[in-house]
Structures are given as structure tokens and as C-alpha cells.
Scaffold this motif. Structure first.
Motif, PDB file in Angstrom:
ATOM      1  N   SER A 185      52.721  33.544  83.618  1.00 50.14           N
ATOM      2  CA  SER A 185      53.351  34.862  83.572  1.00 50.14           C
ATOM      3  C   SER A 185      52.565  35.791  82.653  1.00 50.14           C
ATOM      4  CB  SER A 185      54.794  34.756  83.071  1.00 50.14           C
ATOM      5  OG  SER A 185      55.580  34.023  83.976  1.00 50.14           O
ATOM      6  N   ALA A 186      52.596  37.070  82.989  1.00 50.03           N
ATOM      7  CA  ALA A 186      51.910  38.069  82.185  1.00 50.03           C
ATOM      8  C   ALA A 186      52.848  38.611  81.102  1.00 50.03           C
ATOM      9  CB  ALA A 186      51.433  39.216  83.068  1.00 50.03           C
ATOM     10  N   PRO A 187      52.295  39.039  79.974  1.00 51.96           N
ATOM     11  CA  PRO A 187      53.125  39.690  78.967  1.00 51.96           C
ATOM     12  C   PRO A 187      53.789  40.940  79.546  1.00 51.96           C
ATOM     13  CG  PRO A 187      50.990  39.116  78.057  1.00 51.96           C
ATOM     14  CD  PRO A 187      50.907  38.884  79.536  1.00 51.96           C
ATOM     15  N   SER A 188      54.872  41.320  78.960  1.00 51.25           N
ATOM     16  CA  SER A 188      55.662  42.453  79.432  1.00 51.25           C
ATOM     17  C   SER A 188      54.811  43.704  79.637  1.00 51.25           C
ATOM     18  CB  SER A 188      56.762  42.742  78.413  1.00 51.25           C
ATOM     19  OG  SER A 188      57.413  43.954  78.710  1.00 51.25           O
ATOM     20  N   ASN A 189      55.087  44.413  80.734  1.00 53.27           N
ATOM     21  CA  ASN A 189      54.397  45.681  80.987  1.00 53.27           C
ATOM     22  C   ASN A 189      55.207  46.875  80.494  1.00 53.27           C
ATOM     23  OD1 ASN A 189      56.457  45.931  82.855  1.00 53.27           O
ATOM     24  ND2 ASN A 189      55.122  45.884  84.668  1.00 53.27           N
ATOM     25  N   TYR A 190      56.312  46.602  79.786  1.00 49.50           N
ATOM     26  CA  TYR A 190      57.156  47.708  79.318  1.00 49.50           C
ATOM     27  C   TYR A 190      57.558  47.590  77.849  1.00 49.50           C
ATOM     28  CZ  TYR A 190      61.014  44.389  80.140  1.00 49.50           C
ATOM     29  OH  TYR A 190      61.841  43.288  80.129  1.00 49.50           O
ATOM     30  N   VAL A 191      57.233  46.459  77.219  1.00 50.32           N
ATOM     31  CA  VAL A 191      57.521  46.250  75.796  1.00 50.32           C
ATOM     32  C   VAL A 191      56.325  45.552  75.161  1.00 50.32           C
ATOM     33  CG1 VAL A 191      58.972  45.030  74.120  1.00 50.32           C
ATOM     34  CG2 VAL A 191      60.028  46.066  76.115  1.00 50.32           C
ATOM     35  N   GLY A 192      55.939  46.002  73.988  1.00 50.48           N
ATOM     36  CA  GLY A 192      54.902  45.304  73.233  1.00 50.48           C
ATOM     37  C   GLY A 192      53.483  45.736  73.506  1.00 50.48           C
ATOM     38  N   GLY A 193      53.286  46.743  74.355  1.00 49.75           N
ATOM     39  CA  GLY A 193      51.940  47.253  74.594  1.00 49.75           C
ATOM     40  C   GLY A 193      50.980  46.224  75.148  1.00 49.75           C
TER      41      GLY A 193
END
Length: 309
Positions: A241-249
Motif C-alpha cells: 500500500s502507498a502512504p496516504s495521498n491526503y495526510v502527511g504529505g
């Protein structure tokens, strides 16, 4: 067996001369056999006593088996107990977010509690997928999988809730208290987000430096960040899974000071939002048992590397 023609009868004298020869041969054969056995058993002259013959050949497999058995007792020859169970003596607290019973106990969970920086609800109902798979069910399932993995590593695992107990909550203050009283070496609160469609990915929430009221995270800020970084890295690697695209930059990390479970913790602790239940693509992952196993594996490896690394 001998053969005699019908009209031929060998003289008695010839039969008499052959008898001693037959007797002599009969006597010689057992002696020769006995000599061969002794020769082979004792060892050939000038040879290696373990190198040939019936008995030496039979001893070779036993010697190999004994060597293999001895190797297991030699330090470094096989996995040691500490290597096989790297979390032996460690305590990990798992906090499955929310509770299925919260829907029936809204008055209780809406009570306000002091989290240091402000007052918030004791707990919330959590979110769900569009098909009704609740966050509370998801978090408990992953927590059970994670507990199994950590216990196999030798850890003592404590849960803030398990099955139908408690019937609701517990409050965020109690969740933090459970980890504190256990003197946990690491604590993790498992969640899934409820953001708009198109918001995807996971993120790990770290405690901000808070010193207000009953909250003082200053002693655990650095260790919690290290724990979070290990979990973020291993979770991404294992689940894909990819890191969030809406939190954490895009870092997969977020720092907050408004979560009682973090503010009131005195042990290294993080939250993880495993994905967005309201996004159809993330929901397909979160509702997959195979993916939830990977999620638990990623968390487990992050915790092991933090505690053992």
C-alpha cells in the motif's frame, strides 16, 4: 549333483581317492570364510580402521547423524531461543479502535473526558465501508492477527478490548491507561479512516509534544516517532500500500495533539489508519482477509524491528 551313464559304473578305487579331496575342500571353505570375516572386521593391514569393510560402513551413517545432532548444540550452528523469539520479555499493547457496541451506547461514549489539551468524547462509533463493514470489526480482526504474530515472537500481548468485552468503549483515557499500567514496551492503536472517495492510502499518527493538564508526552515523543517510522516502512513494504495521498504529505506520517490515546500515554505509542473505508479501492483491500493478514504482518515486523533493532 553327479550324473552316471547307464552302462558306466566308476571303479571304487577312483571314488575312494576323490573322497579325501571333497572332505578337505569342505574343511577349507569355513576356515576361509572365518578368516575373511576377521580380516574385514579388524581392518585391512595398513588401512584406516574406519575406512572400509562391513562394520565400518555401517558405522558411517550413525556418525553423520551424531554430527548433525551435535551441530544443533554448537552456538551459532542453529537458531537460538532469543533469535527465534526476539520479543521474549517484551510487552506490547494492541488497541483495536472503537467497539461494535458503541452504536447501542451512544450516551456513554458521548461523555466528555479530559485528554490534557481539551475535552473530547469518551469514544466514537467509527466509520464503515459503503457496504457496511464496520471499522470496529476491521480493527479487532487485524488486532487478533497481530496478537498471534507477536506472541509467536515471544511477546506478552495485552488488548484494550477483545470480543464482546467491554460492551462499549473503553474510553480513550482507559485505553491509554491500559498501556501505561502494563508498562508496555510499545503500543499501537489500529484504525481505518472515513475520508471522501479518492482519498487513499495509510498513515501512522505520532504524538505531538504535549505538556498540558494530565498529558505529558515529552518523554515518549522520540521513541514513538521511531516506532512509527518502523511501522510505516514495514507496513508499506509488506502490504504494497502507498502512504496516504491526503495526510502527511506523502510521508505516511502525521503528528497530532488532539488524540487522548496518545496524549495520555506514558509508553511509546502510535495510531495507524490502515486505509480509507469510504474509498472503493481501499475498501476492497480492507475487506480482504488476505490483505488484513499482510497488514498485521507489516505492523508486527515494524514492532519487532523497533524493539529488537
Amino acid at each position: 549333483m553327479s550324473y552316471t551313464a547307464p552302462d558306466f559304473d566308476p571303479p571304487q578305487q577312483r571314488r575312494f581317492r576323490r573322497a579325501p579331496l571333497a572332505v578337505g575342500l569342505a574343511a577349507l571353505v569355513p576356515g576361509a570364510l572365518l578368516g575373511w570375516v576377521v580380516y574385514e572386521g579388524v581392518g585391512k593391514p595398513g588401512g584406516n580402521s574406519g575406512g572400509g569393510g562391513g562394520q565400518a560402513g555401517a558405522a558411517a551413517p550413525r556418525s553423520a547423524a551424531a554430527t548433525a545432532s551435535d551441530d544443533a548444540k554448537v552456538p551459532g550452528a542453529g537458531p537460538s531461543p532469543s533469535a527465534a523469539r526476539p520479543l521474549q520479555g517484551k510487552v506490547v499493547v494492541i488497541d483495536p479502535g472503537h467497539n461494535p457496541g458503541n452504536f447501542q451506547h451512544t450516551s456513554e461514549i458521548n461523555q466528555k473526558v479530559d485528554i490534557g489539551t481539551n475535552w473530547k468524547e469518551c469514544d466514537t462509533t467509527g466509520t464503515s465501508t459503503n457496504d457496511g463493514y464496520t471499522e470496529a470489526r476491521f480493527t479487532l480482526d487485524v488486532a487478533h492477527r497481530l496478537r498471534t504474530l507477536l506472541e509467536r515472537q515471544g511477546a506478552t500481548v495485552k488488548m484494550t478490548r477483545d470480543g464482546d468485552q467491554p460492551a462499549w468503549g473503553p474510553c480513550v483515557t482507559k485505553r491509554a491507561e491500559i498501556g501505561n499500567e502494563a508498562h508496555a514496551d510499545a503500543a499501537i492503536s489500529i484504525h481505518a479512516d472515513g475520508a471522501p472517495e479518492g482519498d487513499r492510502g495509510f498513515h501512522v499518527i505520532l504524538p505531538a509534544s504535549v505538556h498540558s493538564g494530565a498529558a505529558d508526552t515529552r518523554p515518549i515523543v522520540d521513541s514513538s516517532r521511531t516506532l512509527g517510522e518502523h511501522i510505516e516502512s514495514d507496513f508499506a513494504r509488506v502490504t504494497g500500500s502507498a502512504p496516504s495521498n491526503y495526510v502527511g504529505g506523502g510521508t505516511g506520517l502525521d503528528v497530532r495533539k488532539d488524540l487522548g490515546g496518545l496524549n495520555l500515554s506514558t509508553v511509546p505509542k502510535v495510531f495507524i489508519e490502515c486505509g480509507n473505508m469510504r474509498d472503493s479501492k481501499d475498501a476492497a483491500l480492507l475487506t480482504s482477509g488476505a490483505w488484513r493478514q499482510k497488514a498485521a504482518q507489516g505492523m508486527s515486523e515494524g514492532i519487532v524491528s523497533f524493539l529488537h533493532g
